[in-house]
Design an enzyme around this catalytic site. Structure first.
Site, PDB file in Angstrom:
ATOM      1  N   GLY A 211       0.941  -1.173   0.000  1.00 18.85           N
ATOM      2  CA  GLY A 211       0.040   0.335  -0.121  1.00 18.85           C
ATOM      3  C   GLY A 211       0.716   1.340  -0.108  1.00 18.85           C
ATOM      4  N   GLY A 216       2.210   2.560   5.610  1.00 20.27           N
ATOM      5  CA  GLY A 216       3.349   1.718   5.633  1.00 20.27           C
ATOM      6  C   GLY A 216       4.157   1.985   6.901  1.00 20.27           C
ATOM      7  CD  GLU A 233       6.888  -5.637  -1.896  1.00 21.27           C
ATOM      8  OE1 GLU A 233       7.432  -4.675  -2.655  1.00 21.27           O
ATOM      9  OE2 GLU A 233       7.461  -6.497  -1.912  1.00 21.27           O
ATOM     10  CB  CYS A 266       2.485  -0.770  -6.798  1.00 22.12           C
ATOM     11  SG  CYS A 266       2.726  -2.437  -7.109  1.00 22.12           S
TER      12      CYS A 266
END
Length: 479
Positions: A211, A216, A233, A266
């Site tokens: 996310g 994070g 990630e 992403c």
């Protein structure tokens, strides 16, 4: 047999199914239940792992139509795009794990110093215990189930927290996973941020979060309090350097990577740095490619998806207020539609260059030289992926050596995600750790060393005190 007519598999001594009991538990109870499963070591045996992976494959096969429909409901994805970017990638991960599990689990001997002989020294991959996977909304099947495959293969119990922003997919996974995977070792908990907050109060043996950077950091801080290792990630602004080559071919490959899943990827190209005249050429080619891919009106194309919610539509619309719209620029909040868009006349200070776009907007910036592009990339946070288009080996080498990124693509974008043998992960601001294939198995395993030596013949007496001059001299030569 259709997905809606499916009859759950019969419980065996290897796989216990109890969907009703699982549904009644809250987040805390579920975490405690899986901790008991981890303590029981039920997931450690190889035959149990294989049975789980086989059941996983049955679930994917039987509920294929359900999963595709959920993805269409959440993200407006075409079935073919969902099959390629979501279901097939998970299927490949399962097949890869089953094919290589024997090798991954095999205890390996390592060399030891002569002074310790005779001795046996080995390393064995041992399960970490209980894993928490906090999944995102943009690929809610792929990025929820792929790490689950790796964690199962490594012999762990796993708690899945799918994103509440993809409610159809989250509800489906909550319903079908307990029908196929042992409730002692795998569970799904749904809900919003309050559920994630509750889960992070518990002790896990590994947390994988996919996310944004803001959340994070929250996950990382919570994990640090428990001394829990993490894989983060986090994405970032993935650059594309266009130095030379066939412009239409380059435009197609960039457009494919950028506009798949309506740009909500992403590792999607975030912006282009085009050297010299390549900027104008690419800006002219991109509208042609968009029409080629999606027709005169992409809004009517079955192959172009939708933005996840109205909030993100408004966020993306705000990024169109600066620069020049060369293609697209159309926004319809009611339909969650943002057209595939190309921006030119963009400068680094514009809003579109300050944050990860995460949508179908592609800024093209012109730079004078390759070195200028490398400096531009190097002055910014490390991206999750970086791409270079050039037929010149020197340019490619300079890019590979001069750019720090989670992955590098040469004359291609996003395709590295389809290779199970390639680690998927970030570096610096784009993340910590990696998974996929053997890397994922190792991420969710402890590489435990073992030294074994017989007590019958004590060859270590030379190591014991007292240390006189003679013994010291011998030890200096041996060690």
């Amino acid at each position: 047999m259709t997905a809606t007519q499916d009859v759950p598999p019969t419980p065996t001594d290897r796989v216990r199914l109890d969907p009703g009991a699982v549904a009644e538990r809250g987040a805390t109870e579920t975490a405690e239940h899986l901790r008991q499963g981890a303590h029981s070591r039920v997931a450690h045996a190889k035959r149990f792992r294989v049975a789980q992976l086989e059941a996983f494959e049955r679930m994917l096969r039987i509920h294929r139509a359900d999963l595709l429909q959920a993805l269409e409901d959440d993200l407006g994805k075409s079935q073919l795009e969902s099959q390629v970017t979501e279901l097939q990638m998970v299927q490949n991960e399962v097949e890869h794990a089953r094919r290589h599990l024997d090798d991954w689990m095999r205890t390996r001997a390592v060399a030891s110093p002569f002074a310790l002989a005779p001795v046996s020294t080995t390393v064995t991959a041992r399960p970490l215990g209980m894993v928490l996977v906090i999944a995102p909304w943009n690929y809610p099947v792929n990025l929820t189930l792929t790490p689950l495959v790796d964690a199962i293969a490594a012999g762990n119990t796993v708690l899945l927290k799918p994103s509440e922003l993809a409610p159809a997919t989250a509800a489906l996974l909550e319903r079908i996973i307990p029908q196929y995977l042992d409730h002692r070792t795998v569970a799904v908990v749904t809900g919003g941020p309050e559920v994630t907050t509750e889960l992070l109060r518990h002790k896990f043996d590994h947390i994988l979060y996919t996310g944004g950077e803001r959340v994070g950091r929250i996950v990382y801080e919570a994990a640090a309090k428990q001394l829990t290792p993490v894989t983060l990630e986090l994405g970032g602004k993935c650059p594309v350097l266009v130095a030379d080559g066939d412009v239409m071919g380059i435009a197609r490959r960039i457009a494919h990577g950028k506009f798949t899943n309506a740009g909500q990827t992403c590792v999607a190209p975030d912006y282009v740095l085009a050297v010299g005249s390549m900027g104008a050429k690419l800006a002219a080619a991109m509208p042609k490619v968009i029409r080629e891919f999606y027709g005169a009106d992409p809004r009517t194309s079955r192959d172009f998806g939708r933005i996840i919610n109205a909030h993100h539509v408004r966020r993306l619309a705000g990024l169109l207020e600066e620069g020049h719209v060369t293609a697209g620029g159309i926004v319809n909040e009611a339909e969650r539609y943002v057209a595939p868009t190309v921006l030119t006349q963009v400068v680094p200070e514009h809003s579109v260059m300050q944050e990860e776009i995460f949508g179908p907007i592609l800024p093209i910036l012109q730079v004078a030289t390759v070195d200028d592009a490398l400096r531009f990339i190097g002055d910014r946070p490390d991206p999750l992926a970086a791409y270079v288009f050039s037929e010149r080996g020197g340019v490619v080498k300079a890019f590979e050596e001069g750019v720090r990124a989670g992955a590098v693509g040469v004359n291609a974008t996003i395709l590295h995600l389809a290779v199970p043998e390639l680690p998927f992960g970030g570096v610096g601001a784009s993340g910590i750790g990696a998974y996929h294939g053997k890397t994922g198995f190792d991420t969710f395993s402890q590489q435990r060393p073992t030294l074994s030596k017989s007590i019958r013949l004590d060859t270590l007496r030379m190591l014991y005190p007292p240390y006189g001059a003679a013994k010291s001299a011998v030890l200096r030569k041996m060690l």
